[in-house]
Design an enzyme around this catalytic site. Structure first.
Site, mmCIF file in Angstrom:
data_model
loop_
_atom_site.group_PDB
_atom_site.id
_atom_site.type_symbol
_atom_site.label_atom_id
_atom_site.label_comp_id
_atom_site.label_asym_id
_atom_site.label_seq_id
_atom_site.Cartn_x
_atom_site.Cartn_y
_atom_site.Cartn_z
ATOM 1 N N HIS A 308 -3.031 38.703 -32.936
ATOM 2 C CA HIS A 308 -2.013 39.767 -32.976
ATOM 3 C C HIS A 308 -0.674 39.159 -32.598
ATOM 4 O O HIS A 308 -0.609 38.279 -31.730
ATOM 5 C CB HIS A 308 -2.367 40.886 -31.979
ATOM 6 C CG HIS A 308 -1.662 42.165 -32.269
ATOM 7 N ND1 HIS A 308 -0.372 42.403 -31.867
ATOM 8 C CD2 HIS A 308 -2.064 43.267 -32.935
ATOM 9 C CE1 HIS A 308 -0.013 43.600 -32.273
ATOM 10 N NE2 HIS A 308 -1.007 44.155 -32.929
ATOM 11 N N ASP A 366 -8.430 46.380 -35.583
ATOM 12 C CA ASP A 366 -9.167 46.453 -36.856
ATOM 13 C C ASP A 366 -10.558 45.851 -36.795
ATOM 14 O O ASP A 366 -11.322 45.967 -37.751
ATOM 15 C CB ASP A 366 -8.350 45.729 -37.943
ATOM 16 C CG ASP A 366 -7.054 46.452 -38.225
ATOM 17 O OD1 ASP A 366 -5.981 45.849 -38.082
ATOM 18 O OD2 ASP A 366 -7.116 47.657 -38.535
HETATM 19 C C1 SDX Z 1 -2.503 45.180 -37.210
HETATM 20 O O1 SDX Z 1 2.022 44.504 -35.421
HETATM 21 C C2 SDX Z 1 1.147 45.407 -35.091
HETATM 22 O O2 SDX Z 1 1.256 46.096 -34.090
HETATM 23 C C3 SDX Z 1 0.026 45.592 -36.069
HETATM 24 C C4 SDX Z 1 -1.068 46.564 -35.669
HETATM 25 C C5 SDX Z 1 -0.572 47.982 -35.629
HETATM 26 O O3 SDX Z 1 -1.208 48.802 -34.942
HETATM 27 O O4 SDX Z 1 0.409 48.304 -36.356
HETATM 28 O O5 SDX Z 1 -1.588 46.217 -34.403
HETATM 29 C C6 SDX Z 1 -2.211 46.544 -36.688
HETATM 30 O O6 SDX Z 1 -1.958 44.798 -38.195
HETATM 31 C C7 SDX Z 1 -3.443 44.280 -36.429
HETATM 32 C C8 SDX Z 1 -3.560 42.851 -37.049
HETATM 33 C C9 SDX Z 1 -4.545 42.921 -38.195
HETATM 34 N N1 SDX Z 1 -4.571 41.641 -38.933
HETATM 35 C C10 SDX Z 1 -5.616 40.789 -38.871
HETATM 36 O O7 SDX Z 1 -6.600 40.965 -38.148
HETATM 37 C C11 SDX Z 1 -5.496 39.595 -39.826
HETATM 38 C C12 SDX Z 1 -5.882 38.315 -39.078
HETATM 39 N N2 SDX Z 1 -4.850 38.031 -38.077
HETATM 40 C C13 SDX Z 1 -3.783 37.153 -38.470
HETATM 41 O O8 SDX Z 1 -3.441 37.069 -39.806
HETATM 42 C C14 SDX Z 1 -2.647 37.061 -37.458
HETATM 43 O O9 SDX Z 1 -3.223 36.925 -36.225
HETATM 44 C C15 SDX Z 1 -1.620 38.184 -37.414
HETATM 45 C C16 SDX Z 1 -1.039 38.457 -38.756
HETATM 46 C C17 SDX Z 1 -2.243 39.439 -36.883
HETATM 47 C C18 SDX Z 1 -0.511 37.746 -36.458
HETATM 48 O O10 SDX Z 1 0.161 36.724 -37.077
HETATM 49 P P1 SDX Z 1 1.336 35.911 -36.304
HETATM 50 O O11 SDX Z 1 1.736 36.589 -35.067
HETATM 51 O O12 SDX Z 1 2.395 35.596 -37.301
HETATM 52 O O13 SDX Z 1 0.608 34.621 -35.835
HETATM 53 P P2 SDX Z 1 0.443 33.325 -36.720
HETATM 54 O O14 SDX Z 1 -0.063 33.682 -38.082
HETATM 55 O O15 SDX Z 1 1.701 32.541 -36.621
HETATM 56 O O16 SDX Z 1 -0.742 32.574 -35.959
HETATM 57 C C19 SDX Z 1 -0.468 31.799 -34.789
HETATM 58 C C20 SDX Z 1 -1.526 30.700 -34.810
HETATM 59 C C21 SDX Z 1 -1.567 29.968 -36.161
HETATM 60 O O17 SDX Z 1 -2.013 28.636 -35.893
HETATM 61 P P3 SDX Z 1 -0.887 27.441 -35.788
HETATM 62 O O18 SDX Z 1 -0.107 27.462 -37.122
HETATM 63 O O19 SDX Z 1 0.002 27.817 -34.605
HETATM 64 O O20 SDX Z 1 -1.687 26.189 -35.600
HETATM 65 O O21 SDX Z 1 -2.839 31.280 -34.645
HETATM 66 C C22 SDX Z 1 -3.598 31.071 -35.833
HETATM 67 C C23 SDX Z 1 -2.632 30.674 -36.941
HETATM 68 O O22 SDX Z 1 -3.278 29.827 -37.890
HETATM 69 N N3 SDX Z 1 -4.253 32.339 -36.148
HETATM 70 C C24 SDX Z 1 -5.508 32.458 -36.574
HETATM 71 C C25 SDX Z 1 -5.715 33.845 -36.701
HETATM 72 N N4 SDX Z 1 -4.600 34.512 -36.375
HETATM 73 C C26 SDX Z 1 -3.700 33.571 -36.032
HETATM 74 N N5 SDX Z 1 -6.468 31.548 -36.844
HETATM 75 C C27 SDX Z 1 -7.659 32.037 -37.258
HETATM 76 N N6 SDX Z 1 -7.945 33.360 -37.406
HETATM 77 C C28 SDX Z 1 -6.995 34.278 -37.144
HETATM 78 N N7 SDX Z 1 -7.282 35.596 -37.279
#
Ligand code: SDX
Length: 431
Positions: A308, A366
């Protein structure tokens, strides 16, 4: 406002710019950069808005490190236990918990807006039978502005309020009609004798062929999920609604824009993607393989329902949903639900894995919600539609809050331009 300031000094010229610091009632202070370009002819650079506060708001407060979520100051745990979605919608919209009379009146107003114009029902005849419900939602919600011209003067607070009521009331009716189109059953009209959530379940699962009794367990579980999804500060879809609304677009078009943004698998579309992922993993013995894929930079696979932007601790909503998940499955005598078992084992293994611990990746709202939706008979393709129904209460509250602020302006970010410098046109025979 305090007179604290931040000083920005440019190392090459030694020039310094003073920027005011604003403090809220909770959370990080903000450095006010509205005068930065005028003073220093520079922009800030923050793709994804990781460090950017886009607005003032009094609606929802999140502390991502502590796993805190409060609607208008009330902790989500207390609202989940003691409130109802319709009461939470009132709280988000008006800022205070309603008196008994206020709640009854609000419930009555929303109930009497649940029908949609008969012409709107003909829209569904144009969709292929297997159209994704979110595709239909984006189209039909946007088309509401073709029907309700009598409440689209956004300069009129009463018009804004009526539009907010109409959207909260009609989203479940439109959502259920999307489902009925997919299953080839007749659309069921709202029933004014049922609760907001009971009415939604009735419109989804009743048919003209027999009486329908709302299952109290399903009603309570669905209502709780609506409460937990109602608002979440300046998330992607809420920011989309605010940006669309800042241009003066009508409320129905703004909520359609928010619905489109919510659909993405990185946002509200994750709940459907979690079930796809659990089915792809298939068995507990495959978890290690998929954890390795999630950690592999060259592999696009991510653990859906994990991570998140704000929560670097357990999402408080996920904790509540996991408990409800167990209760619902237990009542439905389905506690050995293989997907729930797999989800809990996946969470357990990820929570011990250094990669997820270092990156502070925990289950989010989720991760477990889809398992409950399935247990309630909601098809996977409708999971994000559930999210949209609930989030409409938050979206319209933020839209109202923005328009109630006389200082609000059109949102128009700038950029760091990295394209070609000036060059002259070449005739095609010289290229
Ligand atoms: C919702 O914003 C909100 O409040 C949203 C929400 C709401 O109520 O409105 O809470 C609802 O959207 C919840 C999130 C649902 N999405 C997912 O579950 C999809 C999987 N999660 C990711 O795609 C990600 O964690 C996000 C999109 C939720 C957050 O993305 P960020 O903050 O941009 O973080 P990032 O993509 O930059 O990740 C940081 C690091 C990365 O590694 P590095 O490049 O630093 O080496 O963490 C890793 C990412 O690769 N990472 C993951 C991961 N999520 C982040 N690695 C594996 N699995 C994951 N799920």
């Amino acid at each position: 406002m305090s007179d604290r300031k931040a000083t920005l000094t440019f190392s090459d010229t030694g020039k310094s710019i003073e920027l005011p610091i604003h403090s809220g009632t909770e959370g990080p202070d903000t450095v006010d950069i509205t005068s930065l370009y005028a003073q220093g002819k520079v922009f800030t650079f923050d793709p994804g808005f990781v460090s950017t506060a886009s607005c003032n708001s009094s609606i929802t407060y999140i502390d991502g490190n502590e796993g805190v979520l409060r609607y208008r100051g009330y902790p989500i745990e207390q609202l989940a236990e003691k409130s109802s979605f319709i009461e939470v919608a009132y709280l988000l919209l008006y800022g205070e918990l309603p008196s008994k009379t206020e709640l009854d009146d609000f419930n009555s107003v929303i109930t009497r807006h649940t029908m949609i114009n008969e012409s709107l029902l003909r829209f569904f005849e144009g969709f292929h039978y297997d159209a994704h419900p979110m595709a239909m939602m984006v189209g039909v919600v946007g088309s509401l502005s073709a029907f309700y011209h009598d409440s689209t003067d956004i300069s009129d607070p009463r018009h804004r309020e009526i539009s907010a009521h109409r959207l909260i009331a009609k989203l479940p009716t439109i959502a259920a009609a999307c489902y009925k189109h997919n299953v080839g059953e007749p659309v069921m009209y709202p029933r004014n004798d049922l609760s907001y959530t009971g009415n939604f379940l009735q419109m989804m699962f009743s048919t003209p062929c027999e009486d329908y009794e709302v299952d109290p367990l399903a009603e309570r579980a669905m209502d709780l999920l609506f409460i937990l999804h109602a608002d979440h500060e300046q998330n992607a879809s809420t920011s989309t609604v605010r940006l669309a609304g800042s241009s003066g677009a009508n409320p129905f078009a703004c909520i359609a824009a928010g619905t489109a943004s919510l659909w993405g698998p990185a946002h509200g579309g994750a709940n459907e993607a979690v079930l796809d992922m659990l089915e792809q993993i298939g068995d507990v013995k495959n978890i290690d393989k998929y954890l390795a894929k999630a950690k592999d930079k060259d592999d696009p696979f991510r653990l859906m329902g994990f991570g998140h932007r704000v929560y670097k601790n357990y999402d408080p909503r996920a904790k509540i949903i996991r408990e409800v998940c167990y209760q619902v499955l237990e009542k439905l005598a389905d506690t050995n639900n293989p997907l729930f078992e797999l989800a809990m084992r996946l969470e357990e293994l990820a929570s011990k894995d250094d990669y997820f611990l270092e990156k502070k990746l925990y289950p989010n709202v989720d991760f477990y919600s889809g398992i409950i939706y399935r247990a309630l008979g909601i098809p996977d393709s409708m999971f994000t539609v559930m999210f949209a129904i609930a989030r409409t209460a938050g979206w319209v509250s933020h839209w109202m809050e923005m328009l109630d602020d006389p200082k609000h302006r059109i949102g128009r970010p700038r950029q760091l331009y990295q394209g070609a410098g000036k060059r002259d046109y070449l005739p095609v025979d010289q290229r």
